[in-house]
Design an enzyme around this catalytic site. Sequence first.
Site, PDB file in Angstrom:
ATOM      1  N   HIS A 189       0.780  -1.117  -0.051  1.00  0.00           N
ATOM      2  CA  HIS A 189      -0.176   0.283   0.523  1.00  0.00           C
ATOM      3  C   HIS A 189       0.852   1.452   0.220  1.00  0.00           C
ATOM      4  CE1 HIS A 189       0.157   0.319   5.289  1.00  0.00           C
ATOM      5  NE2 HIS A 189       1.203   0.574   3.989  1.00  0.00           N
TER       6      HIS A 189
ATOM      7  N   ASP B  13      -4.336 -11.079  -0.355  1.00  0.00           N
ATOM      8  CA  ASP B  13      -3.914 -11.381  -0.437  1.00  0.00           C
ATOM      9  C   ASP B  13      -2.740 -11.000  -1.801  1.00  0.00           C
ATOM     10  OD1 ASP B  13      -1.258 -13.077   0.917  1.00  0.00           O
ATOM     11  OD2 ASP B  13      -1.947 -14.934   0.338  1.00  0.00           O
ATOM     12  N   HIS B  14      -1.368 -10.584  -1.147  1.00  0.00           N
ATOM     13  CA  HIS B  14      -0.696 -10.625  -2.938  1.00  0.00           C
ATOM     14  C   HIS B  14      -1.017  -9.056  -3.608  1.00  0.00           C
ATOM     15  CE1 HIS B  14       1.566 -13.927  -1.112  1.00  0.00           C
ATOM     16  NE2 HIS B  14       2.903 -13.451  -1.813  1.00  0.00           N
TER      17      HIS B  14
ATOM     18  N   HIS C  67       5.128   0.160  -0.531  1.00  0.00           N
ATOM     19  CA  HIS C  67       5.630  -0.454   0.223  1.00  0.00           C
ATOM     20  C   HIS C  67       4.941  -2.032   1.062  1.00  0.00           C
ATOM     21  CE1 HIS C  67       4.137   1.870   3.251  1.00  0.00           C
ATOM     22  NE2 HIS C  67       4.144   0.598   3.486  1.00  0.00           N
TER      23      HIS C  67
ATOM     24  N   CYS D 284       5.504   6.510   3.935  1.00  0.00           N
ATOM     25  CA  CYS D 284       4.570   5.871   3.156  1.00  0.00           C
ATOM     26  C   CYS D 284       3.736   6.386   1.969  1.00  0.00           C
ATOM     27  CB  CYS D 284       3.723   5.492   4.704  1.00  0.00           C
ATOM     28  SG  CYS D 284       3.826   4.253   5.957  1.00  0.00           S
TER      29      CYS D 284
ATOM     30  N   GLU E 296      -0.756  -4.960  11.715  1.00  0.00           N
ATOM     31  CA  GLU E 296       0.324  -4.411  10.362  1.00  0.00           C
ATOM     32  C   GLU E 296       1.750  -4.631  11.154  1.00  0.00           C
ATOM     33  OE1 GLU E 296       0.237  -0.303   8.485  1.00  0.00           O
ATOM     34  OE2 GLU E 296       1.770  -0.272   9.663  1.00  0.00           O
TER      35      GLU E 296
ATOM     36  N   HIS F 145       3.454  -5.515   3.682  1.00  0.00           N
ATOM     37  CA  HIS F 145       3.277  -5.724   5.347  1.00  0.00           C
ATOM     38  C   HIS F 145       2.770  -6.999   4.841  1.00  0.00           C
ATOM     39  CE1 HIS F 145       3.700  -1.517   7.026  1.00  0.00           C
ATOM     40  NE2 HIS F 145       2.760  -1.186   6.361  1.00  0.00           N
TER      41      HIS F 145
HETATM   42 NI    NI Z   1       2.744   0.768   5.175  1.00  0.00          NI
END
Ligand code: NI
Length: 137
Positions: free
Chosen positions: A16, A81-82, A41, A35, A126, A43
Site C-alpha cells: 500500500h 492477499d498479495h 511498500h 508511506c 500491521e 506488510h
Molecule cells: Ni505501511
Amino acid sequence: MKVVYLTRKAEFSASHYYHNPAFSLEENQRIFGKCNNPNGHGHNYTLEVTVKGEVDQRSGFVVDLKDLKETMNREVLDAMDHRFLNKEVPEFKTAIPTTENLAIAIWKRLEGKLKVARLHRVRVHETTDLFVDVYGD
Ligand code: NI
C-alpha cells in the site's frame, strides 16, 4: 447459557501507500512521510477474527469452523492477499489503506456472512508492535 468467544487467525501480505488527493504534494509528504511513496511498500498482516455465541449443546461448537475459515478466505484473503491495496481492493480507491481503514473494510466484508455465530471483533496487526481493533456497535 455462557457466551464464548472464538478467534481464528490468518496471515496475508499486501502492499500500500498513503496519499490523499485533497492534500498538496507537501502536505502528503509531511503527513505520510515515507508511506507516501507511490511505488508502495509491503506488510505481512495478521488478521484475527473473533466470533461470539452460545455453544451448541449437540456439537459443542460455537461456530462452524469450516464456514468461518471459508468465509475469511473468500471475503478477505482472496481479495487482499498479495494485492496492491490502493489499486486492487475497491474500498481503497477512495479510503486510505491504513490499518484502521483495513480493519473497518474487513469488518464490513465479514459482517452478516457467518451462518451461526456473530462477529465480535476484527483485529489487524500491521507489525508485531501495532494492531487495530474494530467491534460491532
Ligand atoms: Ni505501511
